[in-house]
Design an enzyme around this catalytic site. Structure first.
Site, mmCIF file in Angstrom:
data_model
loop_
_atom_site.group_PDB
_atom_site.id
_atom_site.type_symbol
_atom_site.label_atom_id
_atom_site.label_comp_id
_atom_site.label_asym_id
_atom_site.label_seq_id
_atom_site.Cartn_x
_atom_site.Cartn_y
_atom_site.Cartn_z
ATOM 1 N N GLU A 139 27.009 -0.095 74.467
ATOM 2 C CA GLU A 139 27.567 1.143 73.910
ATOM 3 C C GLU A 139 27.577 1.030 72.389
ATOM 4 O O GLU A 139 27.983 0.003 71.840
ATOM 5 C CB GLU A 139 28.997 1.393 74.424
ATOM 6 C CG GLU A 139 29.028 1.845 75.864
ATOM 7 C CD GLU A 139 30.398 2.428 76.297
ATOM 8 O OE1 GLU A 139 31.304 2.556 75.458
ATOM 9 O OE2 GLU A 139 30.517 2.738 77.497
ATOM 10 N N HIS A 173 31.081 7.289 70.353
ATOM 11 C CA HIS A 173 30.493 6.176 71.103
ATOM 12 C C HIS A 173 29.538 6.731 72.139
ATOM 13 O O HIS A 173 29.466 7.948 72.338
ATOM 14 C CB HIS A 173 31.565 5.260 71.713
ATOM 15 C CG HIS A 173 32.299 5.808 72.892
ATOM 16 N ND1 HIS A 173 33.248 6.794 72.800
ATOM 17 C CD2 HIS A 173 32.231 5.494 74.217
ATOM 18 C CE1 HIS A 173 33.733 7.055 73.993
ATOM 19 N NE2 HIS A 173 33.138 6.280 74.889
ATOM 20 N N HIS A 185 27.728 6.615 76.096
ATOM 21 C CA HIS A 185 27.817 6.235 77.506
ATOM 22 C C HIS A 185 26.401 6.040 77.993
ATOM 23 O O HIS A 185 25.581 6.953 77.895
ATOM 24 C CB HIS A 185 28.511 7.333 78.327
ATOM 25 C CG HIS A 185 30.003 7.307 78.209
ATOM 26 N ND1 HIS A 185 30.814 8.215 78.834
ATOM 27 C CD2 HIS A 185 30.828 6.445 77.551
ATOM 28 C CE1 HIS A 185 32.080 7.928 78.553
ATOM 29 N NE2 HIS A 185 32.122 6.867 77.778
ATOM 30 N N ASP A 211 38.754 5.148 77.741
ATOM 31 C CA ASP A 211 38.662 6.044 76.578
ATOM 32 C C ASP A 211 39.961 6.827 76.404
ATOM 33 O O ASP A 211 40.446 7.007 75.284
ATOM 34 C CB ASP A 211 37.506 7.041 76.743
ATOM 35 C CG ASP A 211 36.143 6.364 76.666
ATOM 36 O OD1 ASP A 211 36.057 5.266 76.084
ATOM 37 O OD2 ASP A 211 35.177 6.940 77.187
HETATM 38 ZN ZN LIG Z 1 33.580 5.855 76.857
#
Ligand SMILES: [Zn+2]
Length: 132
Positions: A23, A81, A83, A94
């Site tokens: 990530e 970020h 996925h 999250d």
């Molecule tokens: Zn996430």
């Protein structure tokens, strides 16, 4: 609430996500004007967990970014970020992070999807992203 971003910044984050086996993450620097957030810069940070399913930003690096933002007259208006294998919707982890870091969370996928979220009174709300 509305998030304004340039196509270039969004593309850049998606490109980072495409190239990374873990990530990717970082901050959205910009300005707040009432309910509108204007992103001026996407600032990548390291993912200290080196994980394909979660991320964490080193507190020292957060301090660096805060310092940089201040020098540029900007503030941290969001977190981004990626996925890798699930849709751009906040995970349980999250949500815990969003509870601590209460600004907009932009999530992208390597396939080019992106959605932004915020917590309002403990409830997750989608934030409209306007590309400028
Ligand atoms: Zn996430």
């Amino acid at each position: 609430m509305k998030l304004f971003m340039t196509r270039k910044d969004v593309q850049r984050i998606i490109e980072l996500a495409k190239k990374s086996p873990i990530e990717v993450c970082g901050f959205l620097l910009g300005r707040k004007a009432g309910n509108v957030l204007i992103v001026e810069e996407a600032r990548k940070t390291r993912n200290r967990l080196n994980s394909p399913v979660e991320f964490e930003i080193d507190p020292l690096e957060i301090a660096e970014v805060l310092d940089e933002a201040e020098k540029k007259g900007l503030e941290i208006v969001g977190v981004f970020h990626s996925h890798l294998k699930c849709p751009p919707i906040p995970s349980e982890k999250d949500l815990r992070g969003m509870n601590l870091w209460r600004n907009v969370w932009l999530i992208v996928t390597p396939s080019g999807e992106f959605r932004a979220w915020t917590l309002e009174n403990g409830e997750v709300k989608e934030v409209e992203v306007e590309i400028r």
